[in-house]
Design an enzyme around this catalytic site. Structure first.
Site, PDB file in Angstrom:
ATOM      1  N   LYS A 221       0.820  -1.200   0.000  1.00  9.26           N
ATOM      2  CA  LYS A 221       0.000   0.000   0.000  1.00  9.26           C
ATOM      3  C   LYS A 221       0.861   1.260   0.000  1.00  9.26           C
ATOM      4  CE  LYS A 221      -4.350  -1.859   1.589  1.00  9.26           C
ATOM      5  NZ  LYS A 221      -5.419  -1.876   2.613  1.00  9.26           N
ATOM      6  N   ARG A 255      -3.461 -10.312   4.833  1.00  8.87           N
ATOM      7  CA  ARG A 255      -4.012 -10.309   3.466  1.00  8.87           C
ATOM      8  C   ARG A 255      -2.939  -9.722   2.555  1.00  8.87           C
ATOM      9  NH1 ARG A 255      -6.685  -6.775  -0.024  1.00  8.87           N
ATOM     10  NH2 ARG A 255      -8.304  -7.765  -1.339  1.00  8.87           N
TER      11      ARG A 255
END
Length: 274
Positions: A221, A255
């Protein structure tokens, strides 16, 4: 701490890995890679071989500013993929990354094992009823607004207090619907700026007060690569570093795009804690 997936009790006292399968053309990291069945099957085979317990399939890109698609288009994109994966890997545990109850229902009917909802039911009032009807595990993520406008909604008076309150309220509503297997995801990158993401990670242990599994979705991210420089493509090392922090703060599920590295991270965290 266990969840029931298609009759299998999955023990999350030992953290597990959820591999990401984006079948969208515009996801922030792997958009367009997995739109053909052959590539999809090869990628899932690789993730399962590397140690993924769950495969999270998403047909709607939730990156900031992503193009919105209709419910019908999302369903047409994802259902054939679930059918193909169930045929090829019948023992796999497929999670569906959707906030739409009708999409969730269609996928559950063809063999999906759980639902991962970025809105915790806030964007579709029928989602809780669908989860309750199928009695599948449900991941509730914190987000304000929707993927298009969430990054304009980062003005918290008290970040942690507001997110913890959000989950307290959603959990009560879910329990009232007789939803048994719940997991919480604080939503890194969703309606949070970089400083807020790091505050959330520093305080991730506070979410253990719910006595529910915590999912950490940090993989590649912008909170990583905007600090280090570069892009999502070279953010694997930073992902691993933050995944270790998340594990030490109580995460039960990582995840990730990169399963092998996450599995190794879990093994090292276990050795460190023993």
């Amino acid at each position: 701490m266990t969840i029931n997936c298609k009759g299998n009790l999955i023990d999350l006292s030992q953290p597990k890995v959820m591999g990401i399968l984006n079948i969208t053309p515009d996801s922030f990291y792997d958009g367009g890679k997995y739109t053909k069945e052959k590539n999809i099957l090869l990628q899932v085979e690789s993730m399962l071989h590397e140690g993924a317990t769950f495969i999270d399939v998403g047909a709607y890109s939730s990156r900031p500013g992503a193009t919105e698609i209709s419910e019908e288009a999302e369903t047409k994109r994802i259902v054939p993929v679930i059918e193909a994966l169930q045929k090829e890997f019948p023992e796999s545990l497929l999670s569906i990354d959707t906030f739409r109850s009708n999409v969730a229902k269609e996928c559950l009917q063809v063999g999906a094992a759980m639902i991962n909802d970025i809105s915790a039911g806030m964007l579709d009032e029928n989602m809780f009823d669908t989860i309750a009807a199928y009695q599948v595990p449900y991941i509730m993520m914190h987000m304000r607004g929707n993927p298009k406008n969430m990054q304009q909604q980062t003005n918290y008076e008290n970040l942690l207090t507001e997110i913890l309150q959000f989950f307290s309220e959603r959990i009560v509503l879910a329990r009232a619907k007789q939803i048994n297997d719940l997991m919480v995801d604080p939503g890194f990158g969703f309606a949070k700026n970089i400083a807020q993401n790091y505050e959330l990670l520093r305080q991730l242990h506070l979410f253990q007060t719910f006595e529910l599994p915590i999912l950490a979705g940090l993989s590649r991210k912008s909170m990583i690569y905007k600090i280090l420089g570069g892009s999502a493509e070279n953010a694997l090392n930073g992902t691993t570093a933050l995944n270790m922090v998340a594990l030490q703060k109580g995460a039960s599920i990582l995840r990730v795009h990169d399963v092998k590295e996450a599995v190794e991270c879990i093994k090292l965290a276990k050795a460190l804690a023993s």
